[in-house]
Design a protein around this motif. Structure first.
Motif, PDB file in Angstrom:
ATOM      1  N   ASP A   9       0.840  -1.209   0.000  1.00 53.11           N
ATOM      2  CA  ASP A   9       0.000   0.000   0.000  1.00 53.11           C
ATOM      3  C   ASP A   9       0.871   1.254   0.000  1.00 53.11           C
ATOM      4  N   LYS A  10       1.925   1.238   0.803  1.00 52.28           N
ATOM      5  CA  LYS A  10       2.839   2.391   0.896  1.00 52.28           C
ATOM      6  C   LYS A  10       3.537   2.607  -0.444  1.00 52.28           C
ATOM      7  N   LEU A  11       4.062   1.495  -1.046  1.00 52.85           N
ATOM      8  CA  LEU A  11       4.751   1.605  -2.330  1.00 52.85           C
ATOM      9  C   LEU A  11       3.787   2.047  -3.435  1.00 52.85           C
ATOM     10  N   THR A  12       2.536   1.567  -3.379  1.00 50.63           N
ATOM     11  CA  THR A  12       1.543   1.987  -4.364  1.00 50.63           C
ATOM     12  C   THR A  12       1.285   3.482  -4.251  1.00 50.63           C
ATOM     13  N   GLY A  13       1.216   3.971  -3.016  1.00 57.12           N
ATOM     14  CA  GLY A  13       1.024   5.413  -2.808  1.00 57.12           C
ATOM     15  C   GLY A  13       2.200   6.216  -3.344  1.00 57.12           C
ATOM     16  N   GLU A  14       3.416   5.731  -3.072  1.00 58.65           N
ATOM     17  CA  GLU A  14       4.601   6.414  -3.579  1.00 58.65           C
ATOM     18  C   GLU A  14       4.613   6.414  -5.106  1.00 58.65           C
ATOM     19  N   ARG A  15       4.295   5.249  -5.708  1.00 56.37           N
ATOM     20  CA  ARG A  15       4.255   5.154  -7.165  1.00 56.37           C
ATOM     21  C   ARG A  15       3.249   6.140  -7.740  1.00 56.37           C
ATOM     22  N   ASP A  16       2.080   6.181  -7.101  1.00 57.42           N
ATOM     23  CA  ASP A  16       1.050   7.099  -7.600  1.00 57.42           C
ATOM     24  C   ASP A  16       1.506   8.546  -7.490  1.00 57.42           C
ATOM     25  N   SER A  17       2.217   8.877  -6.402  1.00 56.80           N
ATOM     26  CA  SER A  17       2.682  10.270  -6.255  1.00 56.80           C
ATOM     27  C   SER A  17       3.775  10.578  -7.278  1.00 56.80           C
ATOM     28  N   PHE A  18       4.676   9.599  -7.525  1.00 56.94           N
ATOM     29  CA  PHE A  18       5.707   9.804  -8.557  1.00 56.94           C
ATOM     30  C   PHE A  18       5.071   9.902  -9.936  1.00 56.94           C
ATOM     31  N   LYS A  19       4.073   9.094 -10.184  1.00 55.39           N
ATOM     32  CA  LYS A  19       3.409   9.083 -11.478  1.00 55.39           C
ATOM     33  C   LYS A  19       2.738  10.423 -11.750  1.00 55.39           C
ATOM     34  N   SER A  20       2.133  10.998 -10.696  1.00 56.89           N
ATOM     35  CA  SER A  20       1.465  12.286 -10.902  1.00 56.89           C
ATOM     36  C   SER A  20       2.481  13.413 -11.057  1.00 56.89           C
ATOM     37  N   ALA A  21       3.696  13.255 -10.477  1.00 57.96           N
ATOM     38  CA  ALA A  21       4.723  14.286 -10.601  1.00 57.96           C
ATOM     39  C   ALA A  21       5.472  14.168 -11.920  1.00 57.96           C
ATOM     40  N   ALA A  22       5.500  13.006 -12.530  1.00 62.60           N
ATOM     41  CA  ALA A  22       6.203  12.804 -13.790  1.00 62.60           C
ATOM     42  C   ALA A  22       5.428  13.462 -14.928  1.00 62.60           C
ATOM     43  N   PRO A  23       6.151  13.888 -15.946  1.00 62.48           N
ATOM     44  CA  PRO A  23       5.450  14.510 -17.078  1.00 62.48           C
ATOM     45  C   PRO A  23       4.620  13.474 -17.835  1.00 62.48           C
ATOM     46  N   SER A  24       3.515  13.923 -18.296  1.00 62.25           N
ATOM     47  CA  SER A  24       2.632  13.030 -19.046  1.00 62.25           C
ATOM     48  C   SER A  24       3.138  12.905 -20.480  1.00 62.25           C
ATOM     49  N   LYS A  25       2.529  12.068 -21.268  1.00 64.61           N
ATOM     50  CA  LYS A  25       2.911  11.874 -22.674  1.00 64.61           C
ATOM     51  C   LYS A  25       2.732  13.186 -23.441  1.00 64.61           C
ATOM     52  N   ASP A  26       1.644  13.900 -23.118  1.00 61.80           N
ATOM     53  CA  ASP A  26       1.403  15.183 -23.784  1.00 61.80           C
ATOM     54  C   ASP A  26       2.497  16.188 -23.434  1.00 61.80           C
ATOM     55  N   ASP A  27       2.909  16.195 -22.125  1.00 63.49           N
ATOM     56  CA  ASP A  27       3.978  17.099 -21.702  1.00 63.49           C
ATOM     57  C   ASP A  27       5.277  16.760 -22.421  1.00 63.49           C
ATOM     58  N   GLU A  28       5.589  15.488 -22.545  1.00 62.35           N
ATOM     59  CA  GLU A  28       6.820  15.062 -23.217  1.00 62.35           C
ATOM     60  C   GLU A  28       6.782  15.459 -24.690  1.00 62.35           C
ATOM     61  N   ALA A  29       5.631  15.305 -25.304  1.00 61.32           N
ATOM     62  CA  ALA A  29       5.508  15.673 -26.717  1.00 61.32           C
ATOM     63  C   ALA A  29       5.694  17.184 -26.902  1.00 61.32           C
ATOM     64  N   ALA A  30       5.137  17.970 -25.991  1.00 60.42           N
ATOM     65  CA  ALA A  30       5.273  19.428 -26.068  1.00 60.42           C
ATOM     66  C   ALA A  30       6.721  19.835 -25.857  1.00 60.42           C
TER      67      ALA A  30
END
Length: 174
Positions: free
Chosen positions: A117-138
């Protein structure tokens, strides 16, 4: 006549004695017959009792054999019960050990579930902080625009005050 009388009297007296003795003999003979019948009856009773005693002795022997068999069975069952109790005791100890292992495994599962649960929360927080595909394309489009070749004089001037983007390897979040 006195002599005849006395002889007649003696005969009468003798006759009376003979009759009395005859009656006594008859009475004694009846008593002997009764005693003989009593002896025969008692012999029959004794024979019956002897037969009953033999039957009871045979029954007692059968009962004794049965008791011996039951004692043997009891001894065997006692040994079997003791062996079963020993097996049950060993299985109880094994069961106790397995229950301890289950408790330990349940504790580990709970700890691992918390960690997941803790690692899933960390992953989700990292995922939301990482640039999205649209951000990378821009960003790629901006880098492409900025990297278009300009005249060499303007490149020197623009490189002094311009921002530089590095197209090197990037770390991507999971």
């Amino acid at each position: 006549m006195d002599a005849n009388m006395s002889f007649a009297q003696a005969l009468n007296e003798a006759k009376q004695v003979i009759v009395q003795q005859s009656n006594r003999i008859k009475t004694d003979a009846d008593k002997v017959r009764q005693q003989q019948q009593t002896i025969v009856d008692q012999c029959s009773i004794i024979t019956d009792h002897e037969m009953k005693n033999k039957e009871q002795a045979a029954e007692l022997a059968r009962t004794s054999e049965l008791i011996e068999q039951l004692e043997t069975n009891l001894a065997q069952l006692t040994v079997a019960r003791e062996q079963a109790e020993a097996v049950i005791d060993r299985q109880g100890q094994r069961l106790g050990g397995l229950q301890d292992q289950v408790a330990n495994l349940e504790q580990k599962v709970a700890e691992q579930s918390d960690q997941i649960d803790k690692l899933t929360g960390e992953r989700d927080s990292f995922k939301s902080a990482a640039p999205s595909k649209d951000d990378e394309a821009a960003l790629a489009a901006m880098a492409a625009l900025l990297s278009t070749k300009k005249s060499p004089a303007s490149t020197k001037e623009s490189s002094k005050g311009a921002l530089r983007f590095d197209n090197g390897p990037r770390a991507e979040a999971a």
